[in-house]
Design an enzyme around this catalytic site. Structure first.
Site, PDB file in Angstrom:
ATOM      1  N   LYS A 275       0.840  -1.200   0.000  1.00 38.78           N
ATOM      2  CA  LYS A 275       0.000   0.000   0.000  1.00 38.78           C
ATOM      3  C   LYS A 275       0.876   1.251   0.000  1.00 38.78           C
ATOM      4  O   LYS A 275       2.020   1.207   0.448  1.00 38.78           O
ATOM      5  CB  LYS A 275      -0.873   0.024   1.269  1.00 38.78           C
ATOM      6  CG  LYS A 275      -2.002  -0.993   1.290  1.00 38.78           C
ATOM      7  CD  LYS A 275      -2.817  -0.869   2.563  1.00 38.78           C
ATOM      8  CE  LYS A 275      -3.956  -1.878   2.601  1.00 38.78           C
ATOM      9  NZ  LYS A 275      -5.003  -1.645   1.595  1.00 38.78           N
ATOM     10  N   ARG A 349     -10.296 -11.595   1.476  1.00 38.78           N
ATOM     11  CA  ARG A 349     -11.103 -12.658   0.857  1.00 38.78           C
ATOM     12  C   ARG A 349     -10.369 -13.994   0.876  1.00 38.78           C
ATOM     13  O   ARG A 349     -10.993 -15.046   0.911  1.00 38.78           O
ATOM     14  CB  ARG A 349     -11.512 -12.245  -0.561  1.00 38.78           C
ATOM     15  CG  ARG A 349     -10.388 -12.086  -1.537  1.00 38.78           C
ATOM     16  CD  ARG A 349     -10.784 -11.296  -2.770  1.00 38.78           C
ATOM     17  NE  ARG A 349     -10.891  -9.862  -2.501  1.00 38.78           N
ATOM     18  CZ  ARG A 349     -11.225  -8.949  -3.413  1.00 38.78           C
ATOM     19  NH1 ARG A 349     -11.484  -9.325  -4.657  1.00 38.78           N
ATOM     20  NH2 ARG A 349     -11.287  -7.687  -3.091  1.00 38.78           N
TER      21      ARG A 349
HETATM   22  N1  BES Z   1      -8.298  -3.794   4.259  1.00 38.35           N
HETATM   23  C1  BES Z   1      -8.443  -3.376   2.912  1.00 38.35           C
HETATM   24  C2  BES Z   1      -9.757  -2.645   2.646  1.00 38.35           C
HETATM   25  C3  BES Z   1      -9.856  -1.230   3.136  1.00 38.35           C
HETATM   26  C4  BES Z   1      -9.210  -0.208   2.469  1.00 38.35           C
HETATM   27  C5  BES Z   1     -10.650  -0.941   4.211  1.00 38.35           C
HETATM   28  C6  BES Z   1      -9.348   1.088   2.917  1.00 38.35           C
HETATM   29  C7  BES Z   1     -10.799   0.355   4.639  1.00 38.35           C
HETATM   30  C8  BES Z   1     -10.143   1.374   4.002  1.00 38.35           C
HETATM   31  C9  BES Z   1      -8.398  -4.583   1.997  1.00 38.35           C
HETATM   32  O1  BES Z   1      -7.608  -5.646   2.410  1.00 38.35           O
HETATM   33  C10 BES Z   1      -7.830  -4.116   0.710  1.00 38.35           C
HETATM   34  O2  BES Z   1      -6.690  -3.767   0.680  1.00 38.35           O
HETATM   35  N2  BES Z   1      -8.673  -4.100  -0.315  1.00 38.35           N
HETATM   36  C11 BES Z   1      -8.261  -3.651  -1.583  1.00 38.35           C
HETATM   37  C12 BES Z   1      -8.832  -4.629  -2.561  1.00 38.35           C
HETATM   38  C13 BES Z   1      -8.269  -4.483  -3.939  1.00 38.35           C
HETATM   39  C14 BES Z   1      -6.807  -4.864  -3.961  1.00 38.35           C
HETATM   40  C15 BES Z   1      -9.054  -5.391  -4.842  1.00 38.35           C
HETATM   41  C16 BES Z   1      -8.828  -2.256  -1.798  1.00 38.35           C
HETATM   42  O3  BES Z   1      -9.941  -1.965  -1.329  1.00 38.35           O
HETATM   43  O4  BES Z   1      -8.145  -1.447  -2.402  1.00 38.35           O
HETATM   44 MN    MN Z   2      -5.608  -5.445   1.784  1.00 41.24          MN
END
Ligand code: BES
Ligand code: MN
Ligand code: ZN
Length: 497
Positions: A275, A349
């Site tokens: 990230k 997931r």
């Molecule tokens: N934990 C995150 C989701 C999230 C992001 C929650 C920001 C709250 C605020 C999750 O594991 C994630 O990183 N999701 C990605 C999915 C994508 C890679 C398909 C996302 O939401 O960007």
């Molecule tokens: Mn994630």
């Protein structure tokens, strides 16, 4: 915070603070009129000069009014009477609670449940007022002590005595304790709140409550079961993964349980698909699904709900490392289905795939709900006001929406049509863990649905509802209220508290 009742009249209550409400478009109600009379018309004069708060959420504290025994009068504006529904009521009590928290009052008497709320009865108002006041009284203290001159917490709040009031207040206490536990766990830093810490929390709870049992699977046990997707996510971390199961046996033996499955990513760096640095610290909240699950089990045990409930938590840390799983990897999940990893940041997931499959096949629940901070896309879709509910089971969707309304902890449904499934197809495996830009929350739900086949199952995305932004970011304890209400509705009542 202790809750009690008192049958003294408003002006005769001896307390550090008396809490009353005032609508924007109405005059004094009976309570305010009696207080005004006791105080020789001071309140009426302040009303005339426009000095009393009336817009929703505005507050004012008046000190040492003549004729009123309480040392403070806290008035909260309620906004327009016709808009004063269960949500507005909850927000008004929270606003009053915030002002109370900042005052030096240590006891209070709350008269807000006397205000008419369009869609709620007296028992609900009393319960919800107590929950909202406890919510506002909460301060995080695990790693920072309050300053010496900080305002003290409110020790006790009393409410007007009424039939059944003590029962409602006991229910409120049990729910407030769950919400507080979820907030404590959510707010805890990721170097403290690890998968092992979550397991230890569950173990401590099971030791404290008769009828609550715990089982913790370590990595070897999970490997034995073939939970390769869950283990893949955790393999880049020095903090070992855990599968935690809390069981409440309040129902008949052999009755199929209701199950919750919580996402417990104690820190989500994204892994190899790392990230950006901005706001990464917020990913300590990526275990709020787990926190909710554990917290609901705490409340269920306190309420002694007469049903069987299972709370399962998939606890891992998602780190980049030489051993970390990588984009391109193909992993065989516990179900036998294969997943091609396209983004290691879509880790929620992955872990839920195995946890949902294990819960479905091993615990054979009547209904199952997973709770996860799963997608940023859910925050885009619904913001912070509603949790995203996804299921193909219309009846279960209605149950969860109704529970959210009941608890003023709302969910909103997104479609889980099969049409979206093609977005997670790949030539190399049964599916990929990425669905592309369109409908990111739904394609994540579609992925999970493949591991819940044959189950009555719903997915709740709490990425927007589990913590609030602003200063400081902090866990909200949602959707503990929604889920407790859902379980109580399924139990046919609030238990034997
Ligand atoms: N934990 C995150 C989701 C999230 C992001 C929650 C920001 C709250 C605020 C999750 O594991 C994630 O990183 N999701 C990605 C999915 C994508 C890679 C398909 C996302 O939401 O960007
Ligand atoms: Mn994630
Ligand atoms: Zn995540």
């Amino acid at each position: 915070m202790q809750f009690t009742t008192s049958s003294a009249s408003a002006s005769q209550i001896t307390s550090d603070c008396l809490i009353v409400g005032l609508f924007q478009d109405q005059g004094f109600d009976d309570t305010m009129t009696s207080l005004d009379q006791a105080a020789n018309g001071i309140l009426g004069r302040l009303l005339e000069t426009g000095d009393l708060p009336r817009a929703a959420g505005k507050t004012l504290i008046l000190h040492s009014l003549p004729g009123i025994k309480a040392s403070r009068l806290l008035i909260v504006g309620l906004g327009k009477a016709e808009k004063f529904n269960g949500i507005a009521f909850t927000k008004a009590v929270q606003a009053a609670g915030k002002a109370l928290r900042q005052s030096r009052a240590q006891s209070a008497h709350c008269l807000l449940a006397d205000c008419p709320v369009s869609d709620r009865d007296d028992a609900w108002k009393l319960r919800q007022a107590a929950i909202a006041l406890a919510y506002a009284d909460y301060i995080y203290t695990a790693t920072k002590k309050p300053k010496d001159d900080a305002a003290p917490a409110t020790d006790s709040v009393s409410f007007p005595a009424a039939d059944g009031a003590d029962t409602q207040l006991a229910i409120a206490s049990a729910i407030a304790a769950g919400v507080q536990l979820a907030r404590d766990l959510g707010d805890a830093p990721p170097n403290i709140c690890t998968p092992v810490y979550l397991a230890a929390t569950a173990e401590r709870m099971a030791a404290a409550h008769d009828g609550l049992e715990v089982e913790v699977l370590d990595e070897d046990q999970m490997a034995e079961l073939g939970m390769n997707a869950l283990l893949a996510v955790g393999q880049g971390s020095v903090n070992p993964s855990r599968l935690i199961r809390l069981s409440w046996r309040g129902g008949k033996e052999g009755d199929a349980p209701l199950a919750m499955v919580g996402k417990g990513v104690t820190f989500d760096t994204g892994g190899i698909s790392i990230k950006p640095r901005e706001l990464m610290e917020q990913m300590k909240f990526d275990m709020c699904g787990a926190a909710t699950t554990i917290a609901v089990m705490e409340t269920v045990a306190r309420l002694k709900l007469p049903i069987n409930v299972e709370g399962v938590v998939a606890a891992v840390e998602n780190m980049p490392d030489g051993k970390a799983y990588r984009p391109g990897d193909i992993i065989t999940t516990m179900s036998g289905k294969t997943v091609e990893v396209h983004n290691t940041d879509a880790e929620g997931r992955m872990i839920l795939a195995d946890a949902i499959y294990w819960t479905g096949t091993h615990l054979k629940p009547a209904k199952m709900v997973d709770i996860a901070t799963l997608t940023g896309a859910c925050v885009v879709a619904l913001g912070h006001h509603a949790s995203g509910i996804m299921t193909q089971d219309d009846e279960l969707a209605e149950e969860l929406l109704a529970a959210g309304h009941g608890a003023a902890d709302r969910g909103w449904r997104l479609p889980l049509w099969d049409d979206y499934q093609e977005q997670i197809e790949t030539p190399f495996a049964d599916m990929k863990n990425l669905g592309g830009m369109p409908a990111g929350s739904i394609t994540a739900g579609c992925f999970l649905a493949r591991f819940a086949e044959g189950q009555r199952w719903a997915h709740i995305d709490i990425a927007g509802s589990a913590w609030q932004w602003g200063k400081p970011e902090s866990a909200t304890g949602r959707p503990v209220g929604l889920l407790v209400e859902w379980l109580a509705n399924n139990a046919g009542g609030w238990g034997s508290i």
